[in-house]
Scaffold this motif. Sequence first.
Motif, PDB file in Angstrom:
ATOM      1  N   LEU A  31      33.637 -18.536  14.534  1.00  0.00           N
ATOM      2  CA  LEU A  31      33.077 -17.221  14.208  1.00  0.00           C
ATOM      3  C   LEU A  31      32.986 -17.081  12.688  1.00  0.00           C
ATOM      4  CD1 LEU A  31      34.977 -14.816  16.687  1.00  0.00           C
ATOM      5  CD2 LEU A  31      32.971 -16.269  17.092  1.00  0.00           C
ATOM      6  N   GLY A  32      31.765 -16.870  12.189  1.00  0.00           N
ATOM      7  CA  GLY A  32      31.571 -16.705  10.742  1.00  0.00           C
ATOM      8  C   GLY A  32      30.915 -17.933  10.146  1.00  0.00           C
ATOM      9  N   LEU A  33      29.671 -18.200  10.576  1.00  0.00           N
ATOM     10  CA  LEU A  33      29.001 -19.447  10.173  1.00  0.00           C
ATOM     11  C   LEU A  33      28.426 -19.308   8.757  1.00  0.00           C
ATOM     12  CD1 LEU A  33      28.308 -22.137  11.643  1.00  0.00           C
ATOM     13  CD2 LEU A  33      26.109 -21.137  12.242  1.00  0.00           C
ATOM     14  N   GLY A  34      29.306 -19.081   7.808  1.00  0.00           N
ATOM     15  CA  GLY A  34      28.858 -18.912   6.420  1.00  0.00           C
ATOM     16  C   GLY A  34      29.068 -20.193   5.637  1.00  0.00           C
ATOM     17  N   ALA A  35      28.882 -20.075   4.319  1.00  0.00           N
ATOM     18  CA  ALA A  35      28.963 -21.257   3.465  1.00  0.00           C
ATOM     19  C   ALA A  35      30.379 -21.852   3.478  1.00  0.00           C
ATOM     20  CB  ALA A  35      28.551 -20.902   2.045  1.00  0.00           C
ATOM     21  N   PHE A  36      31.405 -20.993   3.483  1.00  0.00           N
ATOM     22  CA  PHE A  36      32.753 -21.558   3.368  1.00  0.00           C
ATOM     23  C   PHE A  36      33.097 -22.439   4.567  1.00  0.00           C
ATOM     24  CE2 PHE A  36      37.358 -21.606   3.980  1.00  0.00           C
ATOM     25  CZ  PHE A  36      37.681 -22.329   2.837  1.00  0.00           C
TER      26      PHE A  36
END
Length: 496
Positions: A31-36
């Motif tokens: 959950l949270g498919l961001g850059a990090f």
Amino acid sequence: MESLSRASVPAGALIGASAPLDPARAGIIHLGLGAFHRAHAAVHTARALAAEPGDWGIIGFAGRSRAVVDPMSRQDGLYSVLELSQTGRRAGVVDVHRGFATMADQPDRVIAEIADPARRILTLTVSEGGYSRSARTGDLDVGRPMIREDLAAPDRPRSVIGMLARGLTERSTSGEPFTVLPCDNLPAAGATARRMVTEFLERSAASDDVLAYVREQVAFPNAMVDRIVPATTPQTSQEVAELLGVHDEAPVRAEEFTMWVIEDDFPGGRPAWDQAGVTFSDEVAGYEEVKLRILNGTHSLLAYLGALDGRTIIPAAWDQELIRAAGTAMIRRDCLPTIEVPAGLDVEEYIDSLSRRWQNHTLGHRTSQVGSDGSMRLPQRIPTPALHWLRRGRMPHLLALTVASWFAAVVPPTGYDPGPVAAAMTDPDQAMLRGIAEGARSPAEHARRLLASGCLSEEIAEQDAFIDRVGELLGIIVASGPLAAAQEAIEASETP
Ligand code: CS2
């Protein structure tokens, strides 16, 4: 130029399993498919799969935006990681994601994935705010509209904690073990996630069976995560094109350094992360303290002082002598002595490498990125070390300076202009904080109103001497600028 795809990716650039990964058997939900996530956990997982095969594909959910989900779907799930160091750059293509959606569009799918026995681990990068923990009380923030709505209709949740609670409720019918592994910068993030989910379940009248399942079959290991990952820019795609000869619409950029220390508690199994640069330790709390206080806390100070001094990137802030001296004093005097350093870590080496990481001009990590969302981040970084000193009768001047410079940059006192770099910082609570401070007649009163509201924590709200010190330093920033305040805080910290 060809678009990035399985067919166009240059030989040797792929990082991942050598055999195909079956989406139906993908063992990880993220959950949270961001850059990090894409520059950190996903890279370690892809490397683990290269070292040892297994069913560890990732089903990834972004929050609301489709900016990553759509291009990654078009690119066969692939994207590149551009590593930027002072001496050079290189790119690799990560091949580990096997499903894409957004939590906002498909909350039901998140729940169904958690209930699916083929999934065994859920990793989370939803930032500090995603845990819905109240900074003031440390409990589930039932004042938040999304949590209130989810508690009223727990079978149709929209919040991360609500979806986790519902997904685990459905999974409890099969009783399959599961692991929730938070990868955000929160102290004891695993224990915090467990507490928020349990509180949510209790408040929504979950059955004893569900609570027992979560208690006994679901692990929430703590972890320390560390890699500096600035936001992707249009230039990132260009640089990847130069290196790989393909057009990638969803690349990420990162420093070379990466670190992940995890408690080894995976009742449903895990990838061979130990063969992919991950440390398993039972001293994670110490690693988290080192990371949150020495890196993240000082990072906030550098971001706010730097922005107030007109510096757009962290290395430019670190280049300023007084700002660097303030950062160093923060590490040495206010943070390091409060930490129980893990036996497995050479903390001096960590601090040395950190100062090199902060000098990485090529990476161009923006002060406005680090300084945004301070209302969510500073409660994780400031109160515990500050209270450590205040209870021992010593004033932590640099921690006070961090808070004063945060206020100056994001909630400035009437008549003070923090300048364009600070103005680029955003915060979900900015309007609320401005409302609290409105009408204050002096920087001291401004700081007092804000801190007394509990914006850092209820305990800090009662620390009069600390509140006064933040007010004094804010007054110096307003009257004489951020460097004068840095000088004053450094000198004060040198006097026993
Ligand atoms: C930073 C972190 O923006 C911030 O708050 O302190 O994102 C930091 O870059 C990472 O935690 C590094 O591991």
